[in-house]
Scaffold this active site. Structure first.
Site, PDB file in Angstrom:
ATOM      1  N   LYS A 117       0.858  -1.186   0.000  1.00  0.00           N
ATOM      2  CA  LYS A 117       0.000   0.000   0.000  1.00  0.00           C
ATOM      3  C   LYS A 117       0.890   1.230   0.000  1.00  0.00           C
ATOM      4  O   LYS A 117       1.996   1.195   0.543  1.00  0.00           O
ATOM      5  CB  LYS A 117      -0.899   0.011   1.243  1.00  0.00           C
ATOM      6  CG  LYS A 117      -2.134   0.847   1.078  1.00  0.00           C
ATOM      7  CD  LYS A 117      -3.228   0.065   0.349  1.00  0.00           C
ATOM      8  CE  LYS A 117      -4.467   0.876   0.133  1.00  0.00           C
ATOM      9  NZ  LYS A 117      -5.562   0.034  -0.393  1.00  0.00           N
TER      10      LYS A 117
HETATM   11  P1  NAD Z   1     -13.807   7.707  -2.782  1.00  0.00           P
HETATM   12  O1  NAD Z   1     -12.866   8.774  -2.425  1.00  0.00           O
HETATM   13  O2  NAD Z   1     -14.272   7.578  -4.198  1.00  0.00           O
HETATM   14  O3  NAD Z   1     -15.127   7.815  -1.874  1.00  0.00           O
HETATM   15  C1  NAD Z   1     -15.101   7.905  -0.492  1.00  0.00           C
HETATM   16  C2  NAD Z   1     -16.497   8.318  -0.036  1.00  0.00           C
HETATM   17  O4  NAD Z   1     -16.545   8.345   1.392  1.00  0.00           O
HETATM   18  C3  NAD Z   1     -16.910   9.722  -0.496  1.00  0.00           C
HETATM   19  O5  NAD Z   1     -18.273   9.724  -0.854  1.00  0.00           O
HETATM   20  C4  NAD Z   1     -16.696  10.571   0.756  1.00  0.00           C
HETATM   21  O6  NAD Z   1     -17.497  11.755   0.764  1.00  0.00           O
HETATM   22  C5  NAD Z   1     -17.135   9.569   1.796  1.00  0.00           C
HETATM   23  N1  NAD Z   1     -16.721   9.940   3.145  1.00  0.00           N
HETATM   24  C6  NAD Z   1     -15.553  10.483   3.555  1.00  0.00           C
HETATM   25  N2  NAD Z   1     -15.603  10.743   4.867  1.00  0.00           N
HETATM   26  C7  NAD Z   1     -16.818  10.344   5.300  1.00  0.00           C
HETATM   27  C8  NAD Z   1     -17.470  10.356   6.547  1.00  0.00           C
HETATM   28  N3  NAD Z   1     -16.864  10.843   7.629  1.00  0.00           N
HETATM   29  N4  NAD Z   1     -18.739   9.855   6.636  1.00  0.00           N
HETATM   30  C9  NAD Z   1     -19.355   9.367   5.531  1.00  0.00           C
HETATM   31  N5  NAD Z   1     -18.777   9.334   4.317  1.00  0.00           N
HETATM   32  C10 NAD Z   1     -17.529   9.814   4.216  1.00  0.00           C
HETATM   33  O7  NAD Z   1     -13.145   6.338  -2.265  1.00  0.00           O
HETATM   34  P2  NAD Z   1     -13.480   4.858  -2.717  1.00  0.00           P
HETATM   35  O8  NAD Z   1     -12.550   4.468  -3.794  1.00  0.00           O
HETATM   36  O9  NAD Z   1     -14.930   4.702  -2.927  1.00  0.00           O
HETATM   37  O10 NAD Z   1     -13.018   4.062  -1.409  1.00  0.00           O
HETATM   38  C11 NAD Z   1     -13.866   3.922  -0.283  1.00  0.00           C
HETATM   39  C12 NAD Z   1     -13.333   2.799   0.597  1.00  0.00           C
HETATM   40  O11 NAD Z   1     -13.249   1.596  -0.186  1.00  0.00           O
HETATM   41  C13 NAD Z   1     -11.930   2.983   1.176  1.00  0.00           C
HETATM   42  O12 NAD Z   1     -11.878   2.359   2.436  1.00  0.00           O
HETATM   43  C14 NAD Z   1     -11.044   2.229   0.196  1.00  0.00           C
HETATM   44  O13 NAD Z   1      -9.851   1.815   0.804  1.00  0.00           O
HETATM   45  C15 NAD Z   1     -11.938   1.070  -0.118  1.00  0.00           C
HETATM   46  N6  NAD Z   1     -11.617   0.388  -1.377  1.00  0.00           N
HETATM   47  C16 NAD Z   1     -11.637   1.050  -2.573  1.00  0.00           C
HETATM   48  C17 NAD Z   1     -11.358   0.342  -3.757  1.00  0.00           C
HETATM   49  C18 NAD Z   1     -11.446   0.992  -5.096  1.00  0.00           C
HETATM   50  O14 NAD Z   1     -11.298   0.272  -6.103  1.00  0.00           O
HETATM   51  N7  NAD Z   1     -11.743   2.257  -5.199  1.00  0.00           N
HETATM   52  C19 NAD Z   1     -11.010  -1.011  -3.692  1.00  0.00           C
HETATM   53  C20 NAD Z   1     -11.011  -1.650  -2.450  1.00  0.00           C
HETATM   54  C21 NAD Z   1     -11.318  -0.942  -1.299  1.00  0.00           C
END
Ligand code: NAD
Length: 428
Positions: A117
Site C-alpha cells: 500500500k
Molecule cells: P472515494 O474517495 O471515491 O469515496 C469515499 C467516499 O466516502 C466519499 O463519498 C466521501 O465523501 C465519503 N466519506 C468520507 N468521509 C466520510 C465520513 N466521515 N462519513 C461518511 N462518508 C464519508 O473512495 P473509494 O474508492 O470509494 O473508497 C472507499 C473505501 O473503499 C476505502 O476504504 C477504500 O480503501 C476502499 N476500497 C476502494 C477500492 C477501489 O477500487 N476504489 C477497492 C477496495 C477498497
C-alpha cells in the site's frame, strides 16, 4: 451457531491503531491454524517500509515538502499489489495495516500477488491539478526501483484516480525508456486500463452480498440497503443493488447522511453529486440524518464504503442489519467483531467483500502483459467466477473452524500464504 474463537482467543480491545486492529484478527486465525511461531513472525513483519520526501514547487512559487509512503507487506505469492491513497490524515501505521490487508485480500481471492500500500500525506482539495501531477510524478520517481510489473504494482485508492495512475505509468515509462503499461492498474482504458475496473469494487460488493442474501433466503425486492460513503465503491454498489431490485434507503458521504424509506433514485443521487463538486450536500432526495443514525437504521444490508473504524464495540450492538457488507477497508474495529457475532450479524469481511477491485486490477495486469484486451462481459464473468469461488472457500473455512466469516477469510488467506512460504523455503 456458537463460535469457538470467542472464548478461545478474546479479541484485544486496545486497537485504535489500524495495524493492531488487523493483527488482532491475524492472531486469532494464526492461533486456530496452529501457525509455526517462526512463520507467524515472518508474516507479521512488513518486508519493506519506505518513507520518501516529495519536494514540490507550488503554483505560487513556494516550495512545499510532502511525505510519501510505500509499504510492501509480503511478496511470496507474486508481485505486491496495492493502492495509493492521498490524504492529509494518513500515517505509516495506517499504510502498514492496509498493506497487510492487501496480502490477505489477494490470497483470499487466490490471485498471484502479494500485498502493498502507498500514500502521500496531502490534501488534494487544496492542490491544483498541476501540483497534484508534480506530487505524483516525484513520488513515482522516488520509488522507481520499488515499482515494476514484476515487483510492485500500484492502483487507485481514496482520492486517487485514473488520471493519477496515468501519470504514474508515464513517469515510470519515461525512466524505463519504453511504455510499461503493467506497472500500474486502474489506468484510463485508452492507456491500457481494463474495461470494468471503475465498477469492479462496487460490483464485487454486490456479487458477494447477493450470493449471501440468496443463502439467507432474502428476496432482493424485500431487501433494504444502507450505504455509508457515496464515492467510487459506495455509489456503484448502490446502483447495482438498485438494478437487482433492492431498495437503497440510506446513503451518506462526507457532507452528511440521507434517509428515504421508499428508496433513493440512485441515478438522480449520482447526477446530483456530480453536479455539486462530488458531494451530496443539501441533496433533497431524502431526509437528512446523522452518520450515527445512518449506521443504526433498520435495514437488511449495511455496506460501509467510506472509512476505517466506523463500527465499534459501542455501536455494533445497535446495528439492525442482517448482513454487514464491508466495501471499505477496515470499517469494523476488532473489538466490534464479538459483538456482531453475538448479535448474529453475517459479516462479509473487507478482504473478500471489496476484493472485486484488485481482481479486475489483476485482469488489467494480465491483459497488459498479453497485449490482448477482453470485453466488459468477459471481465465481469471472470470476476463473478473468482469472487463466487472465494466466497465459497471463506464459508467452508468458517464452517470447518466454527468461526465467523471474517476469521474464516483470515484462516484461508494466512494458510495459502504460509503454504507458499513453506514450499519456497526461507532464503538465508
Ligand atoms: P472515494 O474517495 O471515491 O469515496 C469515499 C467516499 O466516502 C466519499 O463519498 C466521501 O465523501 C465519503 N466519506 C468520507 N468521509 C466520510 C465520513 N466521515 N462519513 C461518511 N462518508 C464519508 O473512495 P473509494 O474508492 O470509494 O473508497 C472507499 C473505501 O473503499 C476505502 O476504504 C477504500 O480503501 C476502499 N476500497 C476502494 C477500492 C477501489 O477500487 N476504489 C477497492 C477496495 C477498497
Amino acid at each position: 451457531m456458537e463460535f469457538r474463537y470467542l472464548e478461545k482467543a478474546p479479541i484485544k480491545t486496545t486497537d485504535q491503531d489500524p495495524f493492531e486492529s488487523m493483527m488482532a484478527r491475524f492472531d486469532v486465525a494464526a492461533d486456530l491454524l496452529k501457525l509455526d511461531p517462526g512463520i507467524y513472525q515472518y508474516l507479521k513483519t512488513p518486508q519493506k517500509q519506505i518513507i520518501v520526501a516529495i519536494p514540490i514547487q507550488m503554483d505560487d512559487g513556494t516550495i512545499e515538502v510532502f511525505e510519501g509512503y510505500r509499504v510492501i507487506h509480503n511478496d511470496v505469492r507474486g508481485p505486491s499489489k496495492g493502492g495509493i491513497r492521498y490524504s492529509p490524515h494518513v500515517s505509516l501505521a495506517e499504510v502498514k495495516a492496509l498493506a497487510a490487508w492487501m496480502t490477505w485480500k489477494c490470497a483470499v481471492v487466490n490471485l498471484p500477488f502479494g500485498g502493498a500500500k502507498g500514500a502521500v500525506r496531502c490534501d488534494p482539495k487544496m492542490l491544483t491539478k498541476v501540483e497534484l501531477e508534480k506530487i505524483t510524478r516525484r513520488y513515482t520517481a522516488n520509488l522507481l526501483e520499488v515499482f515494476g510489473p514484476e515487483r510492485d504494482v500500484p492502483a487507485p485508492d481514496m482520492n486517487t484516480n485514473e488520471q493519477v495512475m496515468g501519470w504514474i505509468m508515464d513517469t515510470y515509462s519515461m525512466h524505463m525508456r519504453h511504455t510499461t503499461t503493467a506497472v500500474v492498474t486502474g489506468k484510463p482504458t485508452i492507456l491500457g486500463g481494463s474495461l470494468g475496473r471503475v465498477e469492479a469494487t462496487g460490483k464485487g460488493v454486490v456479487i458477494v452480498t447477493s450470493s449471501t442474501m440468496k443463502k439467507m433466503g432474502l428476496n432482493p425486492k424485500d431487501t433494504r440497503i444502507v450505504i455509508q460513503g457515496f464515492g467510487n465503491v459506495g455509489s456503484i454498489a448502490a446502483k447495482e443493488f438498485e438494478a437487482m431490485g433492492c431498495k437503497v434507503i440510506g446513503i451518506s458521504d462526507v457532507s452528511g447522511a440521507y434517509y428515504n424509506a421508499k428508496g433513493f433514485d440512485i441515478r438522480q443521487a449520482i447526477d446530483y453529486r456530480d453536479a455539486h463538486g462530488g458531494v451530496l450536500e443539501a441533496f433533497s432526495g431524502g431526509d437528512k440524518i446523522s452518520n450515527t443514525e445512518l449506521l443504526e437504521l433498520d435495514c437488511d444490508v449495511l455496506a460501509p464504503c467510506a472509512l476505517e473504524d466506523q463500527i465499534t464495540a459501542k455501536n455494533a450492538g445497535k446495528i439492525k442489519a442482517k448482513i454487514l457488507a464491508e466495501g471499505a477497508n477496515g470499517p469494523t474495529m476488532a473489538n466490534a467483531d464479538p459483538v456482531l457475532a453475538e448479535h448474529g450479524i453475517t459479516v462479509i469481511p473487507d478482504i473478500l467483500c471489496n476484493a472485486g477491485g484488485v481482481t479486475v486490477s489483476y485482469f488489467e495486469w494480465v491483459q497488459n502483459r498479453m497485449g490482448y484486451y477482453w470485453t466488459k462481459t468477459e471481465v465481469f464473468d471472470r470476476l463473478e467466477h473468482i469472487l463466487s469461488e472465494a466466497l465459497k472457500a471463506v464459508n467452508t473455512k468458517a464452517e470447518q473452524y466454527k468461526v465467523p466469516e471474517r476469521i474464516g477469510a483470515y484462516i484461508l488467506a494466512i494458510d495459502r500464504v504460509a503454504q507458499t512460504l513453506k514450499l519456497r523455503g526461507i532464503y538465508g
